[in-house]
Design an enzyme around this catalytic site. Structure first.
Site, PDB file in Angstrom:
ATOM      1  N   ARG A  33       0.838  -1.198   0.000  1.00 53.40           N
ATOM      2  CA  ARG A  33       0.000   0.000   0.000  1.00 53.40           C
ATOM      3  C   ARG A  33       0.870   1.243   0.000  1.00 53.40           C
ATOM      4  NH1 ARG A  33      -3.859   0.623   4.779  1.00 53.40           N
ATOM      5  NH2 ARG A  33      -2.054  -0.047   5.991  1.00 53.40           N
ATOM      6  N   SER A  63       7.240  -5.503   7.028  1.00 60.58           N
ATOM      7  CA  SER A  63       6.883  -6.578   7.964  1.00 60.58           C
ATOM      8  C   SER A  63       7.613  -7.891   7.661  1.00 60.58           C
ATOM      9  CB  SER A  63       5.365  -6.786   7.947  1.00 60.58           C
ATOM     10  OG  SER A  63       4.705  -5.603   8.300  1.00 60.58           O
ATOM     11  N   ASP A  68       3.791  -3.509  12.614  1.00 63.95           N
ATOM     12  CA  ASP A  68       2.779  -2.452  12.592  1.00 63.95           C
ATOM     13  C   ASP A  68       2.195  -2.133  13.953  1.00 63.95           C
ATOM     14  OD1 ASP A  68       1.475  -4.836  12.776  1.00 63.95           O
ATOM     15  OD2 ASP A  68       0.230  -4.592  10.998  1.00 63.95           O
TER      16      ASP A  68
END
Length: 499
Positions: free
Chosen positions: A108, A177, A231
């Protein structure tokens, strides 16, 4: 004829008695099997017991393990990773900031406009992009060139030129991540790839530098202001942006983790590495927490033994969405083996992970008189039709036991964090007296807490039960969403060189 009639009558009586005996025998046998199914349930419920005394022991164990993990690497099952985030967003930042969230086969890109004090987040835009399969096993240059060019095109589409000067460097929060050894707030060395990636020449490199070099090559005037490798830190940042009393964040979804703000002088293993004298965010990796006080059953042991990461992530396997449905299935399969309450369709209950947690939650929250949602899931998902209403009630009870234990243990973990930093009402860690309580906010993200109302209610109730009503009045559990996206952009704002 009289004798014949008498003989027929006697014969009929014998047959009737035989049939009655068979029916009675079956009824007795069915009752025994039903009692055995109920006994399986009772044994499981006892094994999952989370009394307030046991929860208090889990709270203490969490705090002790946190101390040990801060003292030395390898000193605890909790990794207590340093994030180098020592400045959380407070709502005063103004301007436009960007975020890149890379954690799987899609990534994203986001643009967030901040209006400064009082205006908060004015707007945000987001785009999703797939990563071509060939780039997942190609070179690091090809991968990051593609990401940088996609990011540049997004900036050109989204940027109207009114927010920043043409020559001013744009700031990016980068959520990456994958296993990374963090070196500073904006740099980290890739340890290994997961999730299907095998870009081998990137291993051992500073991942933020790889991206910055690609952005420069693409003609994009942007730098990585903050790198977050989990996150959970963005979840904390996002909630802190709206509420400065936020001191910790927890994710309870498919997986689970927690982070919190720790005093720099308490991080013994990193003395000399940290320049500030205030607080620093610590990523606990609390899914790996373990204590002998956790109520572990034979079903948990079997699940762990059969998992690819046996003896790891013990806490996560008891409280996260990845595993709650599977624990429930194992109990139901044991019932099927001990009785015939599921009939001929019980074979499907032997299939690992056939029952996912969303389906388990739907059965648990079925409040229809005839439990029609339970019946639908049994028939359509598990291919177990024609289950009686009383057996369906038994299934709901199993779901309740699994969920209640998970939620109450998660609550104990949260209170353990508060105890470590002196926010549990005792004032032990911070030296504050009990008469001077401070408002404390814990951010929570994740579908298990946000979407599963029974789980959320059990967790909230347990926090109050453990802390006591008076102390719990000062603790707020606040839902926070999109820490990996908006949270990353806010971290960029908090660590921007333009401020």
């Amino acid at each position: 004829m009289g004798r014949v009639g008498f003989g027929v009558a006697v014969g009929c009586a014998v047959v009737t008695c035989a049939i009655a005996a068979v029916l009675v025998g079956r009824r007795v046998q069915n009752r025994r099997k039903w009692r055995r199914a109920v006994e399986v349930l009772r044994e499981f419920e006892e094994g999952c017991a989370t009394s307030i005394g046991r929860l208090g022991q889990v709270v203490d164990a969490m705090a002790v393990e946190m101390h040990a993990g801060l003292a030395s690497d390898g000193g605890s099952k909790l990794k207590m990773l340093l994030t180098f985030i020592d400045n959380l967003p407070d709502g005063n930042a103004k301007g436009t900031y960007y975020a890149l969230d890379l954690g799987g086969t899609n990534f994203r890109v986001l643009r967030v406009r901040l209006g400064g004090k009082g205006s908060m987040i004015i707007s945000h835009q987001v785009e999703y992009h797939p990563i071509p399969q060939e780039l997942m096993s190609g070179t690091s240059e090809d991968l990051f060139d593609y990401i940088a060019m996609t990011l540049k095109q997004f900036v050109e589409r989204a940027d109207d030129g009114s927010e920043q000067k043409a020559d001013e460097k744009k700031e990016l929060g980068f959520t990456f991540s994958f296993p990374v050894r963090q070196m500073s707030v904006s740099s980290g060395i890739l340890v290994k790839w997961t999730k299907g990636f095998s870009v081998e020449d990137a291993v051992g490199k500073d991942i933020a530098q790889c991206l910055e070099e690609a952005m420069t090559k693409a003609g994009l005037n942007m730098q990585v202001a903050a790198l977050q490798v989990n996150d959970i830190v963005g979840t904390l940042a996002l909630c802190h942006y709206y509420d400065k009393d936020t001191v910790a964040a927890v994710i309870i979804g498919t997986g689970t983790n927690a982070c919190y703000v720790e005093r720099t002088d308490a991080i013994i293993k990193c003395q000399g590495l940290l320049k500030n004298s205030g607080g620093t965010v610590v990523n606990m990796e609390w899914g790996n927490f373990w204590s002998s006080h956790l109520p572990r059953t034979s079903y948990d042991i079997a699940l762990d033994d059969e998992s690819p990461n046996s003896n790891d992530q013990g806490f996560e396997k008891m409280i996260s969405g990845m595993y709650l449905g599977e624990i429930t299935r194992r109990v139901l399969y044991r019932m099927a083996q001990e009785s015939d309450i599921f009939g001929d369709g019980a074979y499907n209950l032997s299939i690992r992970f056939i029952l996912r947690t969303p389906s388990m939650a739907a059965m648990h929250e079925d409040d229809s008189p005839d439990l029609r949602e339970v019946r639908r899931i049994l028939t359509e998902t598990l291919q177990v039709p024609h289950v009686s209403l009383r057996a369906r009630r038994l299934i709901v009870r199993v779901c309740d036991i699994v969920t209640r234990r998970a939620a109450r243990l998660a609550a104990a973990g949260i209170v353990g964090i508060l105890k470590k930093i002196g926010r549990d009402g005792s004032g032990v860690a911070s030296g504050r007296a009990k008469g001077t309580p401070r408002r404390t906010v814990v951010a929570i993200e994740g579908a298990l807490y946000v979407n599963y109302s029974m789980f959320r209610e059990y967790l909230n109730e347990a926090v109050v039960e453990i802390l006591g009503e008076e102390a719990a009045q000062n603790v707020v559990l606040r839902v926070s969403e999109d820490g990996s996206g908006i949270g990353a952009a806010l971290l960029a704002a908090a660590h921007s060189s333009n401020r």
